[in-house]
Scaffold this active site. Structure first.
Site, PDB file in Angstrom:
ATOM      1  N   SER A 121       0.817  -1.212   0.000  1.00  0.00           N
ATOM      2  CA  SER A 121       0.000   0.000   0.000  1.00  0.00           C
ATOM      3  C   SER A 121       0.851   1.263   0.000  1.00  0.00           C
ATOM      4  CB  SER A 121      -0.911   0.020   1.232  1.00  0.00           C
ATOM      5  OG  SER A 121      -0.135   0.000   2.428  1.00  0.00           O
ATOM      6  N   GLU A 129      -6.391  -1.046  -6.951  1.00  0.00           N
ATOM      7  CA  GLU A 129      -5.514  -0.114  -7.652  1.00  0.00           C
ATOM      8  C   GLU A 129      -4.483  -0.925  -8.430  1.00  0.00           C
ATOM      9  OE1 GLU A 129      -5.451   3.824  -4.810  1.00  0.00           O
ATOM     10  OE2 GLU A 129      -4.184   2.150  -4.217  1.00  0.00           O
ATOM     11  N   HIS A 171      -3.134  -3.466  -5.645  1.00  0.00           N
ATOM     12  CA  HIS A 171      -3.445  -3.061  -4.276  1.00  0.00           C
ATOM     13  C   HIS A 171      -4.923  -3.273  -3.974  1.00  0.00           C
ATOM     14  CE1 HIS A 171      -3.867   0.238  -1.030  1.00  0.00           C
ATOM     15  NE2 HIS A 171      -3.562  -0.923  -0.477  1.00  0.00           N
ATOM     16  N   ASN A 226      -4.366   6.068  -0.706  1.00  0.00           N
ATOM     17  CA  ASN A 226      -3.538   6.417   0.442  1.00  0.00           C
ATOM     18  C   ASN A 226      -2.792   7.742   0.261  1.00  0.00           C
ATOM     19  OD1 ASN A 226      -4.212   4.317   2.135  1.00  0.00           O
ATOM     20  ND2 ASN A 226      -2.674   2.944   1.310  1.00  0.00           N
TER      21      ASN A 226
END
Length: 313
Positions: free
Chosen positions: A148, A181, A169, A219
């Site tokens: 991540s 992702e 991800h 993130n």
């Protein structure tokens, strides 16, 4: 005759080029890491008809992972097949038949199309794993990391297959969260990228693409937001309780930033922000937080330890 031969050679070359350009249809998947993320990825892959091998260091861990997958599948079938319990039972049985386990990663990657790594968020450990598996996996095998926060490019450089390496991800809990992702490095081939996008769709997810930038999309936006909430609290501008209520009622977020930090784990959040700060020390969004550092040093890591920004029973 010479003309016919030249035509044949050109046709053969064209066929070879076309075959080389074709996307890999992923059927066999190896997931490294039997934790929550790895087990979740293995579950959705097996449930969508892929042959899956889940790998971890011990049979004890894998038994726990398999039990968790079975329980998760039961929860899924209660909702998905509420009126057809016999269909649900068949779905669980079929999914579990697609799933096997192993403690020997090198032995099982020889026949896999895709290796997904979901182990500890430590670049040295990940690089060592990919470097070792690179020697045993077939040339066509794609490697992907579920990281991540780490750079996919750095992980890919530990192998000889940078063009067959990308990021996948997933989000926790994997069976419920629809997003994946898909990360494309400067070396990732278009064929590999498209294969990873297709695989994400095949397991029932909605993939989004992103370049290999810190934190990818979610993130990269989420972590600075949570850190800014901590700084707001550190300055005494508002209480953590009021900040959480404000973001839930004012922005419609399901959790406030401090609730989310405790859920994610303060050590995890600190690890991410420290890594980004080392990459871009002058970026104020990545500045460390004295309060976060203090709580982590005191082992107050959030829900998993019973105390973080809040206390839990």
């Amino acid at each position: 005759m010479a003309f016919a031969t030249r035509q044949f050679v050109r046709a053969a070359s064209s066929d070879a080029a076309t075959a080389a350009a074709k996307k890999l249809i992923i059927k066999h998947v190896t997931v490294i890491g039997g934790g929550l993320m790895g087990a979740g990825i293995a579950q959705v892959a097996a449930a969508s008809g892929h042959t899956v091998v889940l790998v971890d260091q011990s049979d004890e861990i894998l038994k726990k992972s398999t039990k968790g997958i079975e329980e998760s599948l039961k929860r899924v079938t209660k909702k998905k097949f509420a009126d057809k319990p016999e269909v649900g039972a068949e779905f669980i049985e079929k999914t579990l038949k697609n799933l096997t386990t192993s403690t020997d990663a090198a032995a099982v990657v020889h026949s896999t199309d895709l290796v997904i790594e979901a182990i500890v968020e430590n670049p040295e450990v990940k690089n060592e794993l990919f470097k070792r598996l690179d020697k045993f996996a077939p040339d066509h095998t794609i490697f992907a990391s579920n990281t991540s926060s780490l750079q996919i490019t750095n992980l890919a450089n530990s192998t000889t297959r940078q063009d067959r390496f990308g990021g996948l991800h997933f989000f926790n809990p994997v069976p419920m969260m629809k997003l994946v992702e898909v990360i494309k490095t400067p070396m990732t081939s278009q064929k590999t990228f498209e294969s990873l996008m297709d695989f994400s769709k095949a397991v029932g997810k909605s993939p989004v693409s992103c370049k290999d930038t810190p934190g990818f999309i979610v993130n990269r936006l989420l972590v600075p937001y949570m850190m800014e909430a901590v700084r707001l609290f550190e300055r005494g501008d508002a209480s953590k309780e009021d900040i959480d209520v404000a973001m839930k009622l004012g922005a419609g977020y399901p959790m406030g930033p401090f609730e989310l930090l405790d859920y994610v784990g303060l050590d995890t959040s600190k690890y991410i922000i420290d890594g980004w700060h080392s990459l871009e020390p002058n970026n104020p969004l990545f500045a460390p937080s004295p309060l976060l550092n203090k709580l982590v040093a005191e082992k107050k890591l959030g829900k998993k330890t019973g105390e973080g920004f809040y206390k839990y029973k």
